[in-house]
Write an enzyme that holds these catalytic residues in place. Structure first.
Site, PDB file in Angstrom:
ATOM      1  N   CYS C  12       0.761  -0.971  -0.069  1.00 43.22           N
ATOM      2  CA  CYS C  12      -0.069   0.256   0.158  1.00 43.22           C
ATOM      3  C   CYS C  12       1.132   1.286   0.080  1.00 43.22           C
ATOM      4  O   CYS C  12       2.109   0.964   0.298  1.00 43.22           O
ATOM      5  CB  CYS C  12      -0.914  -0.040   1.220  1.00 43.22           C
ATOM      6  SG  CYS C  12      -2.033  -1.132   1.598  1.00 43.22           S
ATOM      7  N   GLY C  38      -0.160   0.176  -4.825  1.00 45.26           N
ATOM      8  CA  GLY C  38      -1.510  -0.293  -5.090  1.00 45.26           C
ATOM      9  C   GLY C  38      -2.623  -0.099  -5.842  1.00 45.26           C
ATOM     10  O   GLY C  38      -2.884   1.019  -6.134  1.00 45.26           O
ATOM     11  N   TYR C 255      12.209  -3.977  -5.934  1.00 45.73           N
ATOM     12  CA  TYR C 255      11.037  -3.922  -6.968  1.00 45.73           C
ATOM     13  C   TYR C 255      10.161  -3.219  -7.049  1.00 45.73           C
ATOM     14  O   TYR C 255       9.166  -2.738  -7.983  1.00 45.73           O
ATOM     15  CB  TYR C 255      10.689  -5.620  -7.860  1.00 45.73           C
ATOM     16  CG  TYR C 255       9.448  -6.410  -7.147  1.00 45.73           C
ATOM     17  CD1 TYR C 255      10.203  -6.262  -6.074  1.00 45.73           C
ATOM     18  CD2 TYR C 255       8.406  -5.525  -7.198  1.00 45.73           C
ATOM     19  CE1 TYR C 255       8.818  -7.323  -4.966  1.00 45.73           C
ATOM     20  CE2 TYR C 255       7.419  -5.702  -5.959  1.00 45.73           C
ATOM     21  CZ  TYR C 255       8.015  -7.176  -5.568  1.00 45.73           C
ATOM     22  OH  TYR C 255       6.777  -7.641  -4.619  1.00 45.73           O
TER      23      TYR C 255
END
Lengths: 489, 489, 489, 489
Positions: C12, C38, C255
């Site tokens: 998130c 997200g 990543y």
């Protein structure tokens, strides 16, 4: 083929205003009061300050099409026309929602139309052969292509020449950068009235109820064969033809128009009340109470009750939120789904002999259902009283009456109909009784009414529909055609 | 007037398929890979089993127009064409979104167009005089009206005659109940390629990247003056004219097409890389790193880095979600709003002499902003290297290049531009360098490229734009025109 | 059960601002730059002038949730927090979208959370037994119920006591009528940074890229165990615990975070570049070109290319519009559907030995597909280089790594993986190499990084997950779990 | 503060069903017939096969909330509860739309509520002090927190204990994975009825009209103090208290319920008709016609007409599409905007002395407008007859009657009211007349009716409202409160 084109513009409401700072909102409010004339699509086009036309249209109720405030807010301009439309299966596509908008280098033209042209297909065929390209399946568009092909010097002259080339029933509103035009067919099949706002601006609307709602004073009905031009010089009215004879659609009085509208000076509610009264006088049956199907038949029911001298009771309730639902009932829930619209009031009808008043019978399925609903609620007997004559013939001038083959009265005797519907008795208003009740008193056949749906005597040639109409209806065709129709309720 | 009509069809992507059970979805996927060619509107039309055409279109990205699955699910049919469109201010109105749909009693026709007609206005004027009625402001529609007016016996013959009457740059897809047609202008300004699915069906698309995405094998480019007909008998290709000369738009190679597309056999990415290489060879500046503006200039940057023999670094980051935002920044938040799209990577550029590579300069405002962004992030110096020559002339064949008066290079010297942008130096690729880099090697002027934006030598007469183009630009006009433009970023 | 609760708050982005006239818009722009964290839901809550909190949230991208301008316009107030969320199957329901809003007679509280609590289920069980009622399935909510049960006199004291009762990885933003709070777990698993606007207002964001976008100057990272309070008196920072040890998530560097963000002073792009460099130094393979998987692996690819001293080429193209599509490909069109996101650039890879650089392998299906895509495009050989060690263990602190049973590297040898993927060779960065490349240099195990996904050494007890994690994975379980997952691409 | 909490759950409709394959659709149809009880929000929660509850809710009419078919289609399960809600200004936020959904590790609970708790604020204060956290501003939620805090062994026992702790008027539907519960307050202020489908499943609904619509047979009314449990073993009814005394809300009979509903065996339409009859017997005025305000006062008008022995005429038309419009009239268009809902039928009222029948007067602005409308349409005189006593006191049990300070009758004499409204005379039904007309005949004060709105004698202590109610109303307060109200029409 003919049928498909025919069906696209039926049952509509139109509204226009010229030179009003609130043009788009005024049109919105006017159309809102005409929503009963068509619920499947709506649109408004305004003339912007630079003379270009800008529109917004969509599927569904007016309130849905304009559910985002910015949709209306972007329609900035002082003149506008709008349209609410009754769509039919097969006419998918936003391109058929009106007003139609036509673009020319020298200025846009928008059209909104209520009615049906009887020579649309043949005209279109000729036009296409001469190079015309159509943006819609609508017969409305034929007029624009005719105008564009005339040789006269001015738009008005070309418009008049074109109006003389189209046949059938039509009430057109046309908006250009220079003027708002309103035109009515030579028989005045469809109603169209002019009003004036307190600020002096003129409005034109399908029914007078729209004038009241927008705060306009009634000025006059547009008459058969008239062309009204409203521009910055005011209003001028001319006749594009003198070959006119009033034949206003009797179905407007019977069920289509709003009760508070007046058509050619006759109030719709009072006309319906008189229909009910006349119906009961012709059929003085013995019942305990009268129950009208809400909302369209409440006026007639009051007339029936008066003539029968029995109480007019609220035996059926209509859900005021039934105008919108997107949920289709499953097979199991079908009957509940139908009940979403109407409920029988057991406490009123239980143990009573009921005169059930409705305005018309089309295919009879709704009537059958309502009779069953009342009997389930305890009615001792249900006598169905129809405040118009049996519907036997289609309309070619703009009302969506079913094909002859689907019309119950075109295929069955009254006794057969009664048995199929399950009523204890079934009564119709006579045709003379209808004419007497509406009481239009115009110096013309049927006092100025079109009653072709009842007697098959169309006041004009049928043009493209002539062949269709003459075709014999075989039993096989009946079977074929009975399959795909939706419920009427 | 001319300008308004001109702008409506610029920068578009088209896709068509015939006889594929997944026609609408295939078209959706094809258009999705062409989304970079236009983001303001999209539409798909299918040929239904009964031969009628049905379409769905709307404003916004393809994914927005088809955000409700039922929109695509209702497009049932085995052949389809689709369109993504770059809209311009002033072309409000769903009526300008393509494919355009035309209705005739004998069958519908749909058209999707990429390009710009140089004789649209004069053709339209003639057509309107002869009675034509337009549903849009788009020049696309002119072709349909021309077809409808020809006297030849077959649709193909009428189409060929009409293609000979329109001028400019155009790639058309036309869908009827009988066939899918693809047509390219006599100069081949716009790319158009044919592919074949594993099931044997043919597809046509603006770029070869769409062929790859839908799983089609590249068959061949459509050539200047060709008309391709695809129907149930397969594909046939004929020439509607032999007066052809290739002049494919060099801007497709420079910035417009997707890097994985090939145009006339030349891969776009490699061409850009060669442009960058050539640019650096012509301007062997001394820097620490090369930074390309993502995403369009990354290919060129790699070529610059190679030639300069310095690292090609990721000094600017593009937000991959920047393709959509409905929130307009307030005046106070404007700079943050612009930052929603690009960010400088301080860790990369801090303390460095940077060669910033971009594909072109239009009005220069974006360049100015990026230079500032890099300097704020610590760049010691920023040398702006443009992988194409100075843009001085508008395009009349379908790319939306600004009016001459807004083109920075049309109004300022290179040194003036450098100063306004705030770069430490400014370098352009030479025109011979561009032609050499693209390396089309066609036996035609500029090896088959149109480079009129750089040298003003248009490969065709300008027709309706001729007067416009010759008109002197006065200082007053410049002031008037500088007011309403939006930021380019 | 544990797994379900676990999954709800993973991956998130959070953003908050106090005392800024543009609070809601500022939060919108901040969240926009965190959208990569997200994409399944988003929301913003503002503190209105009367002290009440008002929120708007919904499913989808931020731009979709706020697609109607009025949604943002109604959020009037000078302080706000917002959240973008990665949703998981099974968490239907708007009630799980954040910020969560809690109502009390003495004032509302809103919470936005990035992370995962390892004792959420057991805490929740205790809370429910003591009478707590939950509005969501989210572990976020546990903190609010703990606060409400503390006996301390002030909100801050109750908050601190509660923060000591929750375990795992968490970065919380909490908004009340009096203050904006930011709290970080004792290991600092998730990044959280403080910035300051030119107007002096403080903002807090998951990544520093959001500070740049909203025009805020970086002030400092929130440290493990810190509680930040921002109110009308300014900012104060205290420690709610001193039992801290930095273990920042290495996957943020690998990543997850945006390349232009800095985490604990280490730039993400440069860290990735060093990972690639180190990877190539450890595996000096012989290839013609390096191709990174866009966009996440482009930084690492540049490092690989540098170390191998071969060109870093753009062999794969990412469609910049692929973030949105609502159309699911049919079985027949599945492969085309996948191609909507990535395309191989034939002109670049044809005939080449390619080092394909990706940041990680989860289930391996994407890798397999990309390798196939490159070979179809003509690559002579494809050597897959992964810029992180093999992923063998799940994350319990807030990153959505698959269960052990779905992780390819947890179930197969490198050679097995290579064969399944179809690569010519397969290479991973070593764990020491990773730590060296990130170069965090903190005085703590692994220099302050959490690398448990690679070595299984979790820096904290696992609490509710302990049993789950120890459980042996049988072959049968593998089969059962392999059915319902979606494609990773 | 109290007032704010009070207002949130007023005027609602609830529906529930257990063990019906069509649970969600059944609930949709049931709620559709209860739409008149609340138009500002709606929701449905189903029990899924796995025992988890899943809901969908939103702002607006039921048909809007479920306008996308997939919204209803995703609610798969055999038991459901639903809610339609009357929202009030200040209660923005989806979190207040019902059913409320509570999540627990051992199973979810959903609640739908019609009524108002008089001890909600004090209960909430105690609950919050003991650690409770609220997801909404709604008093509905108090019950859930009470249940969660009880010590009894079973859910039913905890529920019963909690029902004994809440005060006021309430009808609750509660759905768990195990059962559907229905509970009514000890005075039975709000109606609640049980029905049974043909498949044997039980349904519970606010009004019997919903039973009819879904095809359920009326079983019985839920009685004061009863708790109904419906589960897979069938239905069982117990009393959670024996301290009961019927005081059903007289406003349900007067204007709130649908005419075809029966409450405690008394049909609403007939009760209204008797109110009108009694009103006219008490006030035998001399008029030409009777006109009822559609739709709510048509029943009473028929009673008035009967008693006065003059025709009951349709002098006012209600636009059946007025339930939806998103366009707010500008100041200039305000009067037209109001006319969107009601129109006077000139042809009926012109020149007549009219008895205008309405069910109640709240602030009097609507009455004033309708009187003006009738006079503008030509009515010679308008005599306003109200089929209930003067409204002087607020309701604390769930009907949204204005504060005393806004009630016209609380602040003015009848003669003052008449003059302000502009009627020629003004008449109210007496309180004994009302009780006689409803004819509930229950052995309790006022025959089992609550008539506190008329005489201020509340049948229960007022708890949190006691202080509020006693507070003197000063002239200054009146002025302050008269500013921001919207038109009532």
């Amino acid at each position: 083929m003919a049928t498909e084109v025919k069906s696209l513009n039926e049952e509509c409401g139109i509204f226009g205003v010229w030179n009003d700072p609130e043009a788009a909102k005024r049109t919105y409010f006017g159309l809102h009061s005409l929503q009963h004339r068509g619920q499947e699509g709506a649109g408004i086009v305004v003339r912007q300050e630079n003379g270009q036309l800008l529109g917004h249209k969509g599927m569904g109720l007016l309130a849905d099409v304009f559910s985002r405030p910015e949709a209306l807010d972007t329609l900035v301009g002082t003149s506008a026309i709008g349209h609410v439309r009754y769509g039919t299966a097969g006419s998918h596509g936003i391109e058929n929602i009106q007003p139609l908008l036509f673009h020319y280098l020298d200025g846009d033209v928008a059209m909104a139309h209520n009615g049906n042209l009887t020579n649309a297909v043949s005209s279109r065929r000729v036009l296409e052969k001469s190079g015309a390209t159509f943006q819609s399946n609508s017969d409305t568009e034929v007029l624009m292509h005719l105008i564009q092909r005339q040789k006269e010097a001015t738009f008005v002259e070309r418009l008049k020449a074109s109006l003389n080339q189209i046949k059938g029933g039509f009430a057109y509103l046309i908006l250009t950068k220079d003027a708002l035009y309103a035109a009515l067919d030579p028989n005045g099949f469809r109603p169209l009235s002019i009003g004036q706002l307190e600020n002096g601006s003129f409005v034109v609307a399908s029914e007078t109820c729209a004038l009241d709602v927008v705060g306009a004073r009634f000025v006059q009905d547009v008459k058969p064969g008239q062309l009204v031009q409203i521009d910055d010089n005011g209003m001028s009215i001319t006749n594009y033809t003198n070959q006119t004879q009033l034949a206003v659609c009797s179905m407007e009085y019977i069920y289509f128009a709003r009760p508070d509208s007046n058509i050619y000076g006759v109030n719709v509610h009072l006309a319906r009340q008189r229909m009910g009264y006349q119906l009961a006088k012709e059929n003085p049956i013995d019942v305990d109470i009268v129950v009208g199907v809400p909302n369209s038949s409440l006026s007639a029911a009051s007339g029936v009750a008066l003539a029968l001298n029995v109480p007019n009771e609220m035996g059926l309730i209509k859900n005021q939120y039934s105008s919108r639902t997107f949920i289709q009932p499953t097979q199991e829930l079908r009957e509940q789904g139908v009940k979403m619209k109407l409920s029988a009031l057991k406490a009123v009808v239980d143990g009573k002999n009921v005169a059930l008043v409705d305005d018309s019978i089309v295919r009879g399925t709704t009537s059958k259902y309502i009779v069953k609903m009342l009997k389930t609620a305890g009615a001792k007997s249900v006598h169905l009283m129809i405040s118009s004559p049996p519907l036997k013939y289609p309309c070619f001038y703009g009302i969506d009456i079913e094909h002859t083959r689907e019309l119950m009265a075109a295929n069955h005797s009254v006794e057969e109909m009664r048995a199929m519907i399950g009523a204890d008795s079934l009564h119709f208003l006579s045709l003379p009784g209808l004419i007497k009740a509406i009481d239009l008193k115009h110096n013309a056949p049927n006092e100025g009414l079109c009653v072709a749906y009842f007697d098959g005597n169309y006041p004009t040639p049928l043009y493209d529909y002539a062949a269709d109409f003459e075709a014999p209806k075989t039993a096989d065709e009946r079977v074929l055609s009975a399959t795909v129709e939706m419920e009427e309720v």
